[in-house]
Write a protein that holds these residues in place. Structure first.
Motif, short mmCIF file in Angstrom:
data_model
loop_
_atom_site.label_atom_id
_atom_site.label_comp_id
_atom_site.label_asym_id
_atom_site.label_seq_id
_atom_site.Cartn_x
_atom_site.Cartn_y
_atom_site.Cartn_z
N VAL A 176 0.86 -1.18 0.00
CA VAL A 176 0.00 0.00 0.00
C VAL A 176 0.89 1.23 0.00
CG1 VAL A 176 -1.79 1.29 1.24
CG2 VAL A 176 -1.81 -1.23 1.28
N ASP A 177 0.71 2.10 -0.98
CA ASP A 177 1.50 3.33 -1.08
C ASP A 177 1.24 4.17 0.16
OD1 ASP A 177 2.37 6.01 -1.69
OD2 ASP A 177 2.40 5.42 -3.80
N PRO A 178 2.29 4.47 0.96
CA PRO A 178 2.09 5.23 2.21
C PRO A 178 1.62 6.66 1.97
CG PRO A 178 4.43 4.98 1.73
CD PRO A 178 3.72 4.12 0.74
N HIS A 179 1.86 7.20 0.81
CA HIS A 179 1.47 8.59 0.54
C HIS A 179 0.05 8.67 -0.03
CE1 HIS A 179 5.58 9.70 1.35
NE2 HIS A 179 6.01 8.81 0.45
N SER A 180 -0.25 7.81 -1.01
CA SER A 180 -1.58 7.89 -1.65
C SER A 180 -2.59 6.93 -1.04
CB SER A 180 -1.44 7.59 -3.15
OG SER A 180 -1.02 6.25 -3.34
N GLY A 181 -2.12 5.87 -0.36
CA GLY A 181 -3.02 4.86 0.18
C GLY A 181 -3.51 3.87 -0.87
N TYR A 182 -2.97 3.97 -2.11
CA TYR A 182 -3.39 3.06 -3.18
C TYR A 182 -2.88 1.65 -2.89
CZ TYR A 182 -4.73 7.13 -5.97
OH TYR A 182 -5.31 8.28 -6.42
N ARG A 183 -3.73 0.67 -3.16
CA ARG A 183 -3.39 -0.74 -2.96
C ARG A 183 -2.80 -1.30 -4.24
NH1 ARG A 183 -8.06 0.40 -0.16
NH2 ARG A 183 -8.30 -0.50 1.96
N HIS A 184 -1.80 -2.19 -4.07
CA HIS A 184 -1.18 -2.88 -5.20
C HIS A 184 -1.09 -4.37 -4.88
CE1 HIS A 184 0.06 1.31 -5.64
NE2 HIS A 184 0.25 1.06 -6.93
N TYR A 185 -1.20 -5.20 -5.92
CA TYR A 185 -1.33 -6.65 -5.74
C TYR A 185 -0.32 -7.41 -6.58
CZ TYR A 185 -5.81 -5.54 -3.54
OH TYR A 185 -6.79 -5.03 -2.72
N HIS A 186 0.26 -8.43 -5.97
CA HIS A 186 1.14 -9.34 -6.69
C HIS A 186 0.29 -10.20 -7.64
CE1 HIS A 186 4.09 -12.45 -7.53
NE2 HIS A 186 5.02 -11.79 -6.81
N PRO A 187 0.76 -10.46 -8.85
CA PRO A 187 -0.02 -11.29 -9.78
C PRO A 187 -0.38 -12.67 -9.22
CG PRO A 187 1.74 -10.18 -10.95
CD PRO A 187 1.97 -9.91 -9.48
N ASP A 188 0.48 -13.23 -8.35
CA ASP A 188 0.17 -14.55 -7.77
C ASP A 188 -1.11 -14.53 -6.93
OD1 ASP A 188 2.38 -15.56 -8.99
OD2 ASP A 188 3.62 -15.69 -7.18
N LEU A 189 -1.51 -13.36 -6.46
CA LEU A 189 -2.72 -13.27 -5.66
C LEU A 189 -3.99 -13.49 -6.48
CD1 LEU A 189 -1.95 -10.29 -3.22
CD2 LEU A 189 -2.09 -12.73 -2.68
N LEU A 190 -3.85 -13.53 -7.80
CA LEU A 190 -5.02 -13.80 -8.64
C LEU A 190 -5.58 -15.20 -8.35
CD1 LEU A 190 -3.88 -12.21 -12.01
CD2 LEU A 190 -5.74 -11.42 -10.52
N ARG A 191 -4.70 -16.14 -8.06
CA ARG A 191 -5.16 -17.49 -7.72
C ARG A 191 -5.95 -17.46 -6.42
NH1 ARG A 191 -4.17 -22.92 -8.44
NH2 ARG A 191 -4.17 -24.20 -6.56
N THR A 192 -5.42 -16.73 -5.43
CA THR A 192 -6.13 -16.59 -4.16
C THR A 192 -7.48 -15.91 -4.37
OG1 THR A 192 -4.01 -16.40 -3.00
CG2 THR A 192 -5.99 -15.65 -1.83
N ALA A 193 -7.50 -14.88 -5.21
CA ALA A 193 -8.74 -14.17 -5.48
C ALA A 193 -9.77 -15.10 -6.13
CB ALA A 193 -8.48 -12.97 -6.38
N PRO A 227 -4.82 -18.07 4.31
CA PRO A 227 -4.62 -17.63 2.91
C PRO A 227 -5.07 -18.65 1.86
CG PRO A 227 -2.56 -18.48 3.76
CD PRO A 227 -3.56 -18.61 4.88
N PHE A 228 -6.01 -19.53 2.20
CA PHE A 228 -6.67 -20.42 1.24
C PHE A 228 -5.73 -21.47 0.63
CE2 PHE A 228 -8.65 -16.24 1.29
CZ PHE A 228 -9.96 -16.55 1.64
N VAL A 229 -4.84 -21.98 1.47
CA VAL A 229 -3.94 -23.04 1.01
C VAL A 229 -4.15 -24.34 1.78
CG1 VAL A 229 -2.16 -21.44 0.20
CG2 VAL A 229 -2.14 -22.20 2.60
N ASP A 230 -4.97 -24.31 2.85
CA ASP A 230 -5.25 -25.49 3.65
C ASP A 230 -6.44 -26.22 3.02
OD1 ASP A 230 -5.93 -27.41 5.51
OD2 ASP A 230 -5.64 -26.11 7.25
N ALA A 231 -6.15 -27.27 2.25
CA ALA A 231 -7.20 -27.98 1.53
C ALA A 231 -8.22 -28.60 2.48
CB ALA A 231 -6.59 -29.05 0.64
#
Length: 306
Positions: free
Chosen positions: A39-56, A77-81
């Motif tokens: 999260v950008d400390p100045h703007s507060g904008y959120r950014h996401y790693h591409p690997d999080l698409l699987r989690t999403a 984090p959705f890895v415990d089957a």
């Protein structure tokens, strides 16, 4: 894998690729379901790693299955089957119950439509005495009226253990002991006629049911949605109904496999409510008795086991 910040996905890009709205991504971040990578400390904008698409993708699938935010956060984090499987199985059971409830409502709607299109039938009310009976009985509080079958299962198991002999033309009776219609936690007793007394076992008791002075109205058809002309009788007779309502039908009992089989379909039914004489002020004077609804099947088809 580390990714330079300029290669992270903005919340807008991540929203389009994950098919989760920006509003929901912020909501999931606030509730610990799906946090951004940076999260950008100045703007507060959120950014996401591409690997999080699987989690999403897993978040979206669980959400669409009806899993709430609280349970989603517990799965992160959705890895415990094993954990995911448990949540999905629980949700599957809930969905099955919802389908059953919806099917019941559809049957009620169809029956009401049929009643609207059918001519109204008058049901004469007569008076009779229901003879005394000796029965095997199980009484308990169950979640709803639809859970009556749990008591029949206990009755069947207890009868097998007691060695009690069921009457050839036994009546299977369900008595509803609550003083009013209960939405939940209903007090129900199930009874089955037996030939002789026996020793109580596993919650199954031998009970002598006394004779009952009752009003009787014959019905034809299934129990669902059926009722005799009680309003006409209630205003015309110098007596009042007393005791809990009950439903009863003739049954077939299997000795080798302790199961109770009822015969649905076309019925000639007698709805019976016990009476006590009312004085001129409308007060009644008699002991409480148990009303009974007796069904005599007119066909020979065998229905589902209770």
């Amino acid at each position: 894998m580390d990714v330079p910040r300029d290669r992270l996905l903005t919340i807008g890009e991540f929203s389009r690729l994950s098919m989760l709205s920006i509003r929901m991504l912020r909501h999931y971040d606030e509730h610990g379901v799906l946090a951004p990578t940076w999260v950008d400390p100045h703007s507060g904008y959120r950014h996401y790693h591409p690997d999080l698409l699987r989690t999403a993708g897993r978040v979206r699938a669980l959400r669409d299955a009806g899993v709430g935010v609280h349970d989603l956060a517990a799965c992160a984090p959705f890895v415990d089957a094993a954990r995911l499987r448990a949540v999905l199985l629980e949700r599957r059971q809930a969905a099955a119950a919802e389908v059953a409830a919806a099917s019941s409502r559809l049957r009620d709607i169809d029956r009401f439509i049929d009643e609207l299109e059918s001519p109204a039938m008058s049901t004469p009310i007569t008076r009779t005495v229901i003879p005394a009976r000796q029965v095997a009985s199980v009484r308990d509080v169950v979640p709803t009226y639809a859970d009556e079958g749990l008591l029949w299962q206990r009755l069947g198991a207890g009868l097998a253990a007691s060695g009690a002999q069921v009457s050839p033309d036994a009546l299977s009776v369900a008595v509803f002991h609550d003083e009013e219609y209960a939405e939940r936690d209903v007090d129900v007793e199930v009874q089955l006629d037996v030939l002789a007394p026996f020793t109580d076992v596993d919650g199954v008791r031998f009970v002598q049911v006394p004779a009952v002075d009752a009003a009787v109205g014959e019905l034809r058809g299934s129990y669902e949605g059926s009722a005799p002309s009680w309003p006409t009788w209630a205003t015309g007779w110098p007596s009042r109904v007393c005791g809990p309502p009950a439903r009863c039908s003739t049954s077939t009992w299997s000795a080798r496999r302790p199961t109770l089989t009822r015969r649905p379909g076309s019925h000639r039914s007698a709805c019976r409510s016990p009476l006590r004489r009312a004085d001129r002020r409308g007060h009644s004077s008699a002991h409480r008795h148990t009303p009974v609804i007796v069904s005599v099947p007119s066909g020979n088809t065998t229905g589902p086991r209770c």
